[in-house]
Design a protein around this motif. Structure first.
Motif, PDB file in Angstrom:
ATOM      1  N   UNK A  35      38.488  32.106  52.975  1.00  0.00           N
ATOM      2  CA  UNK A  35      38.790  32.896  52.191  1.00  0.00           C
ATOM      3  C   UNK A  35      37.971  34.073  52.194  1.00  0.00           C
ATOM      4  N   UNK A  36      38.621  35.025  52.618  1.00  0.00           N
ATOM      5  CA  UNK A  36      37.812  36.540  52.818  1.00  0.00           C
ATOM      6  C   UNK A  36      37.920  37.402  51.660  1.00  0.00           C
ATOM      7  N   UNK A  37      37.082  37.734  51.173  1.00  0.00           N
ATOM      8  CA  UNK A  37      37.138  38.862  49.969  1.00  0.00           C
ATOM      9  C   UNK A  37      38.164  39.972  50.384  1.00  0.00           C
TER      10      UNK A  37
ATOM     11  N   UNK B  82      47.280  33.759  49.768  1.00  0.00           N
ATOM     12  CA  UNK B  82      46.619  34.793  48.713  1.00  0.00           C
ATOM     13  C   UNK B  82      45.689  33.938  48.053  1.00  0.00           C
ATOM     14  N   UNK B  83      44.493  34.581  47.717  1.00  0.00           N
ATOM     15  CA  UNK B  83      43.438  33.824  46.826  1.00  0.00           C
ATOM     16  C   UNK B  83      42.905  34.847  45.874  1.00  0.00           C
ATOM     17  N   UNK B  84      42.520  34.351  44.771  1.00  0.00           N
ATOM     18  CA  UNK B  84      42.019  35.221  43.608  1.00  0.00           C
ATOM     19  C   UNK B  84      41.064  34.401  42.796  1.00  0.00           C
TER      20      UNK B  84
ATOM     21  N   UNK C  89      40.319  39.304  44.674  1.00  0.00           N
ATOM     22  CA  UNK C  89      41.290  39.045  45.306  1.00  0.00           C
ATOM     23  C   UNK C  89      40.993  39.008  46.739  1.00  0.00           C
ATOM     24  N   UNK C  90      41.976  38.304  47.415  1.00  0.00           N
ATOM     25  CA  UNK C  90      41.456  38.338  49.244  1.00  0.00           C
ATOM     26  C   UNK C  90      42.544  37.315  49.650  1.00  0.00           C
TER      27      UNK C  90
ATOM     28  N   UNK D 271      39.000  42.492  47.372  1.00  0.00           N
ATOM     29  CA  UNK D 271      38.634  43.223  46.396  1.00  0.00           C
ATOM     30  C   UNK D 271      37.996  43.005  45.370  1.00  0.00           C
ATOM     31  N   UNK D 272      36.874  43.531  44.448  1.00  0.00           N
ATOM     32  CA  UNK D 272      36.182  42.948  43.487  1.00  0.00           C
ATOM     33  C   UNK D 272      36.261  43.998  42.244  1.00  0.00           C
ATOM     34  N   UNK D 273      37.371  43.438  41.281  1.00  0.00           N
ATOM     35  CA  UNK D 273      37.211  44.438  40.093  1.00  0.00           C
ATOM     36  C   UNK D 273      38.298  45.729  40.546  1.00  0.00           C
ATOM     37  N   UNK D 274      39.093  45.585  41.717  1.00  0.00           N
ATOM     38  CA  UNK D 274      39.860  46.450  42.071  1.00  0.00           C
ATOM     39  C   UNK D 274      39.213  47.321  43.197  1.00  0.00           C
TER      40      UNK D 274
END
Length: 176
Positions: A135-137, A107-109, A119-120, A139-142
């Motif tokens: 690290x794949x994206x 999990x990455x953030x 998060x990704x 969501x950006x800002x949900x």
């Protein structure tokens, strides 16, 4: 510290020391404190990132061959990020097994105050002594709008800037 299980023999006298080694010390490894370590930070496809006046810290707990870990990069004003499309990777505390190498199990953030949160997912790699990478994206800002193939670097999925914090966590099988 873990020990190989003892082979017991008929008639052997069980002592306090043997019980402590074989039972207490084994359980202590399951309940022990996390260990601090300093991860490496590399760019797999260009340039050399540098923490500068930021910080890069890691912690892990290894039980048997299972490793749980946390990595945190806090970006400072003199942090550099490598080239565009750098594909960041961070050193792991123990070399991962090659059996599930590449599995999307991390999990990455990333969070930049006032800018956004990303998060990704990520994967383990056996390269460079063992890394968390790719690290794949997500969501950006949900809002889910990052393709799985977009790796994280200085501009993707958000422009890296002083004050940003980047977190990687996961669990993987170590090679030993």
């Amino acid at each position: 510290m873990t020990f190989a299980p003892r082979t017991w023999f008929p008639g052997e006298i069980v002592t306090e020391g043997l019980l402590n080694e074989q039972i207490r010390d084994q359980f202590a490894s399951f309940l022990g404190a996390w260990t601090e370590y300093t991860p490496t930070w590399i760019a797999e496809t260009g340039g050399t990132p540098s923490v500068g006046n930021g910080s890069l810290t890691g912690r892990y707990l290894k039980v048997g061959r299972t490793v749980n870990f946390l990595i945190k990069l806090s970006v400072g004003s003199t942090t550099t990020f490598g080239a565009a499309n750098a594909n960041w990777a961070f050193g792991l505390p123990a070399s991962p097994s090659s059996v599930f190498h590449g599995a999307r199990c991390l999990t990455v953030s990333a969070r930049i105050a006032g800018v956004g949160e990303v998060t990704g997912t990520g994967e383990t790699s056996t390269s460079n002594g063992g890394t968390a990478r790719a690290f794949a994206g997500g969501s950006v800002n949900g809002t889910t709008n990052q393709p799985d193939s977009s790796y994280w670097d200085q501009t993707n999925p958000l422009a890296a800037a002083a004050g940003m914090s980047f977190h990687v966590s996961g669990c993987y099988e170590a090679s030993s």
